[in-house]
Design a protein around this motif. Structure first.
Motif, PDB file in Angstrom:
ATOM      1  N   VAL A  93     -15.457  30.501  46.421  1.00 25.05           N
ATOM      2  CA  VAL A  93     -14.035  30.508  46.780  1.00 25.05           C
ATOM      3  C   VAL A  93     -13.172  30.595  45.519  1.00 25.05           C
ATOM      4  N   LEU A  94     -13.526  29.831  44.489  1.00 27.72           N
ATOM      5  CA  LEU A  94     -12.764  29.886  43.237  1.00 27.72           C
ATOM      6  C   LEU A  94     -12.822  31.279  42.615  1.00 27.72           C
ATOM      7  N   THR A  95     -13.973  31.929  42.693  1.00 30.92           N
ATOM      8  CA  THR A  95     -14.104  33.286  42.174  1.00 30.92           C
ATOM      9  C   THR A  95     -13.181  34.232  42.919  1.00 30.92           C
ATOM     10  N   ALA A  96     -13.136  34.102  44.247  1.00 37.86           N
ATOM     11  CA  ALA A  96     -12.246  34.950  45.040  1.00 37.86           C
ATOM     12  C   ALA A  96     -10.784  34.690  44.691  1.00 37.86           C
ATOM     13  N   LEU A  97     -10.417  33.440  44.484  1.00 36.92           N
ATOM     14  CA  LEU A  97      -9.040  33.101  44.147  1.00 36.92           C
ATOM     15  C   LEU A  97      -8.640  33.630  42.777  1.00 36.92           C
TER      16      LEU A  97
END
Length: 260
Positions: A93-97
């Protein structure tokens, strides 16, 4: 604002969805199973089908969000292990953000006693603690909430109490109890209250009523030190140089994106 709940059909996540909607936010619910989501979530929620273990499915879910609440919890299966969901799910999720132009706020729910390193929990708490470290390293504004034992509070125990240093680590309800509905209230307020930024705290309940405004409780907390891997007051008993190589690589990658 537009908010995303990851783990939206879980026992806490579905209450977070309802709480966000009650506050007037556009609320996206990230789910793997549409039928289950429609059965458990309010019809006003926007259902987004994705899987935190498959990074390629997360792009549309995070597009344009102002905040994200992470209430991930593995079920112990091969697909849903603590490493794959509680840790790698947060990483993905952090990578996507990181691809967004905006800077959304993050609220991560983990657990009281997370620093105990007790064999009684297997590796669950270690993977949750590693997910906390990723969030702190991300450079995003965040709050990390560590609730006590769910729904083991008495009928009069609804007054939230915030603790720091993770000193209650018996692995029993003696560490503290809290109703799921009260956890959802705290997670939602932490998402929008500036006083909650960069705070890590344990959440329990004591005798007394629900408090509608928690900003003063957030303000009384000590923020995590800039660049710190762990929460304020946490025992430094997980040395980075003893962590698995891929965990160190993930932290370096997240820090690199935040510095870019």
């Amino acid at each position: 604002m537009t908010m995303l709940v990851v783990g939206a059909t879980g026992s806490v996540g579905r209450l977070v969805v309802a709480e966000l909607l009650a506050h007037g936010h556009t609320t996206r619910a990230l789910v793997r199973n549409t039928a289950r989501a429609k059965r458990l979530l309010p019809p006003e929620a926007e259902i987004i089908v994705a899987d935190v273990t498959r990074p390629d499915t997360l792009t549309a879910a995070v597009d344009g969000v102002d905040g994200v609440v992470l209430t991930l919890g593995s079920d112990g299966g091969a697909h849903s292990s603590p490493q794959n969901v509680d840790y790698a799910g947060v990483r993905n999720v952090l990578t996507a953000l990181s691809a967004l132009d905006e800077t959304p706020r993050i609220v991560l729910m983990t657990a009281i006693g997370i620093t105990s390193r007790s064999a009684g929990y297997g590796h669950l708490l270690d993977w949750k603690r590693r997910s906390e470290r990723l969030v702190r390293a991300s450079g995003l504004p965040y709050a990390i909430v560590r609730p006590g034992w769910f729904d083991m509070n008495g009928p009069e125990e609804h007054r939230p109490v915030f603790l720091q240093g993770d000193t209650r680590r018996t692995g029993t309800p003696a560490d503290g109890v809290i109703a799921r509905k009260d956890i959802a209230q705290v997670l939602v307020q932490a998402l929008t209250a500036p006083q909650a930024t960069r705070r890590t705290f344990e959440l329990v309940a004591e005798a007394g009523p629900v408090q509608p405004d928690l900003s003063h409780l957030f303000a009384n907390l000590t923020p995590d030190a800039p660049g710190a891997l762990d929460g304020d007051g946490d025992e430094p008993n997980m040395p980075l140089d003893q962590e698995p190589e891929h965990v160190r690589d993930d932290l370096a990658a997240v820090r690199g994106r935040s510095d870019a």
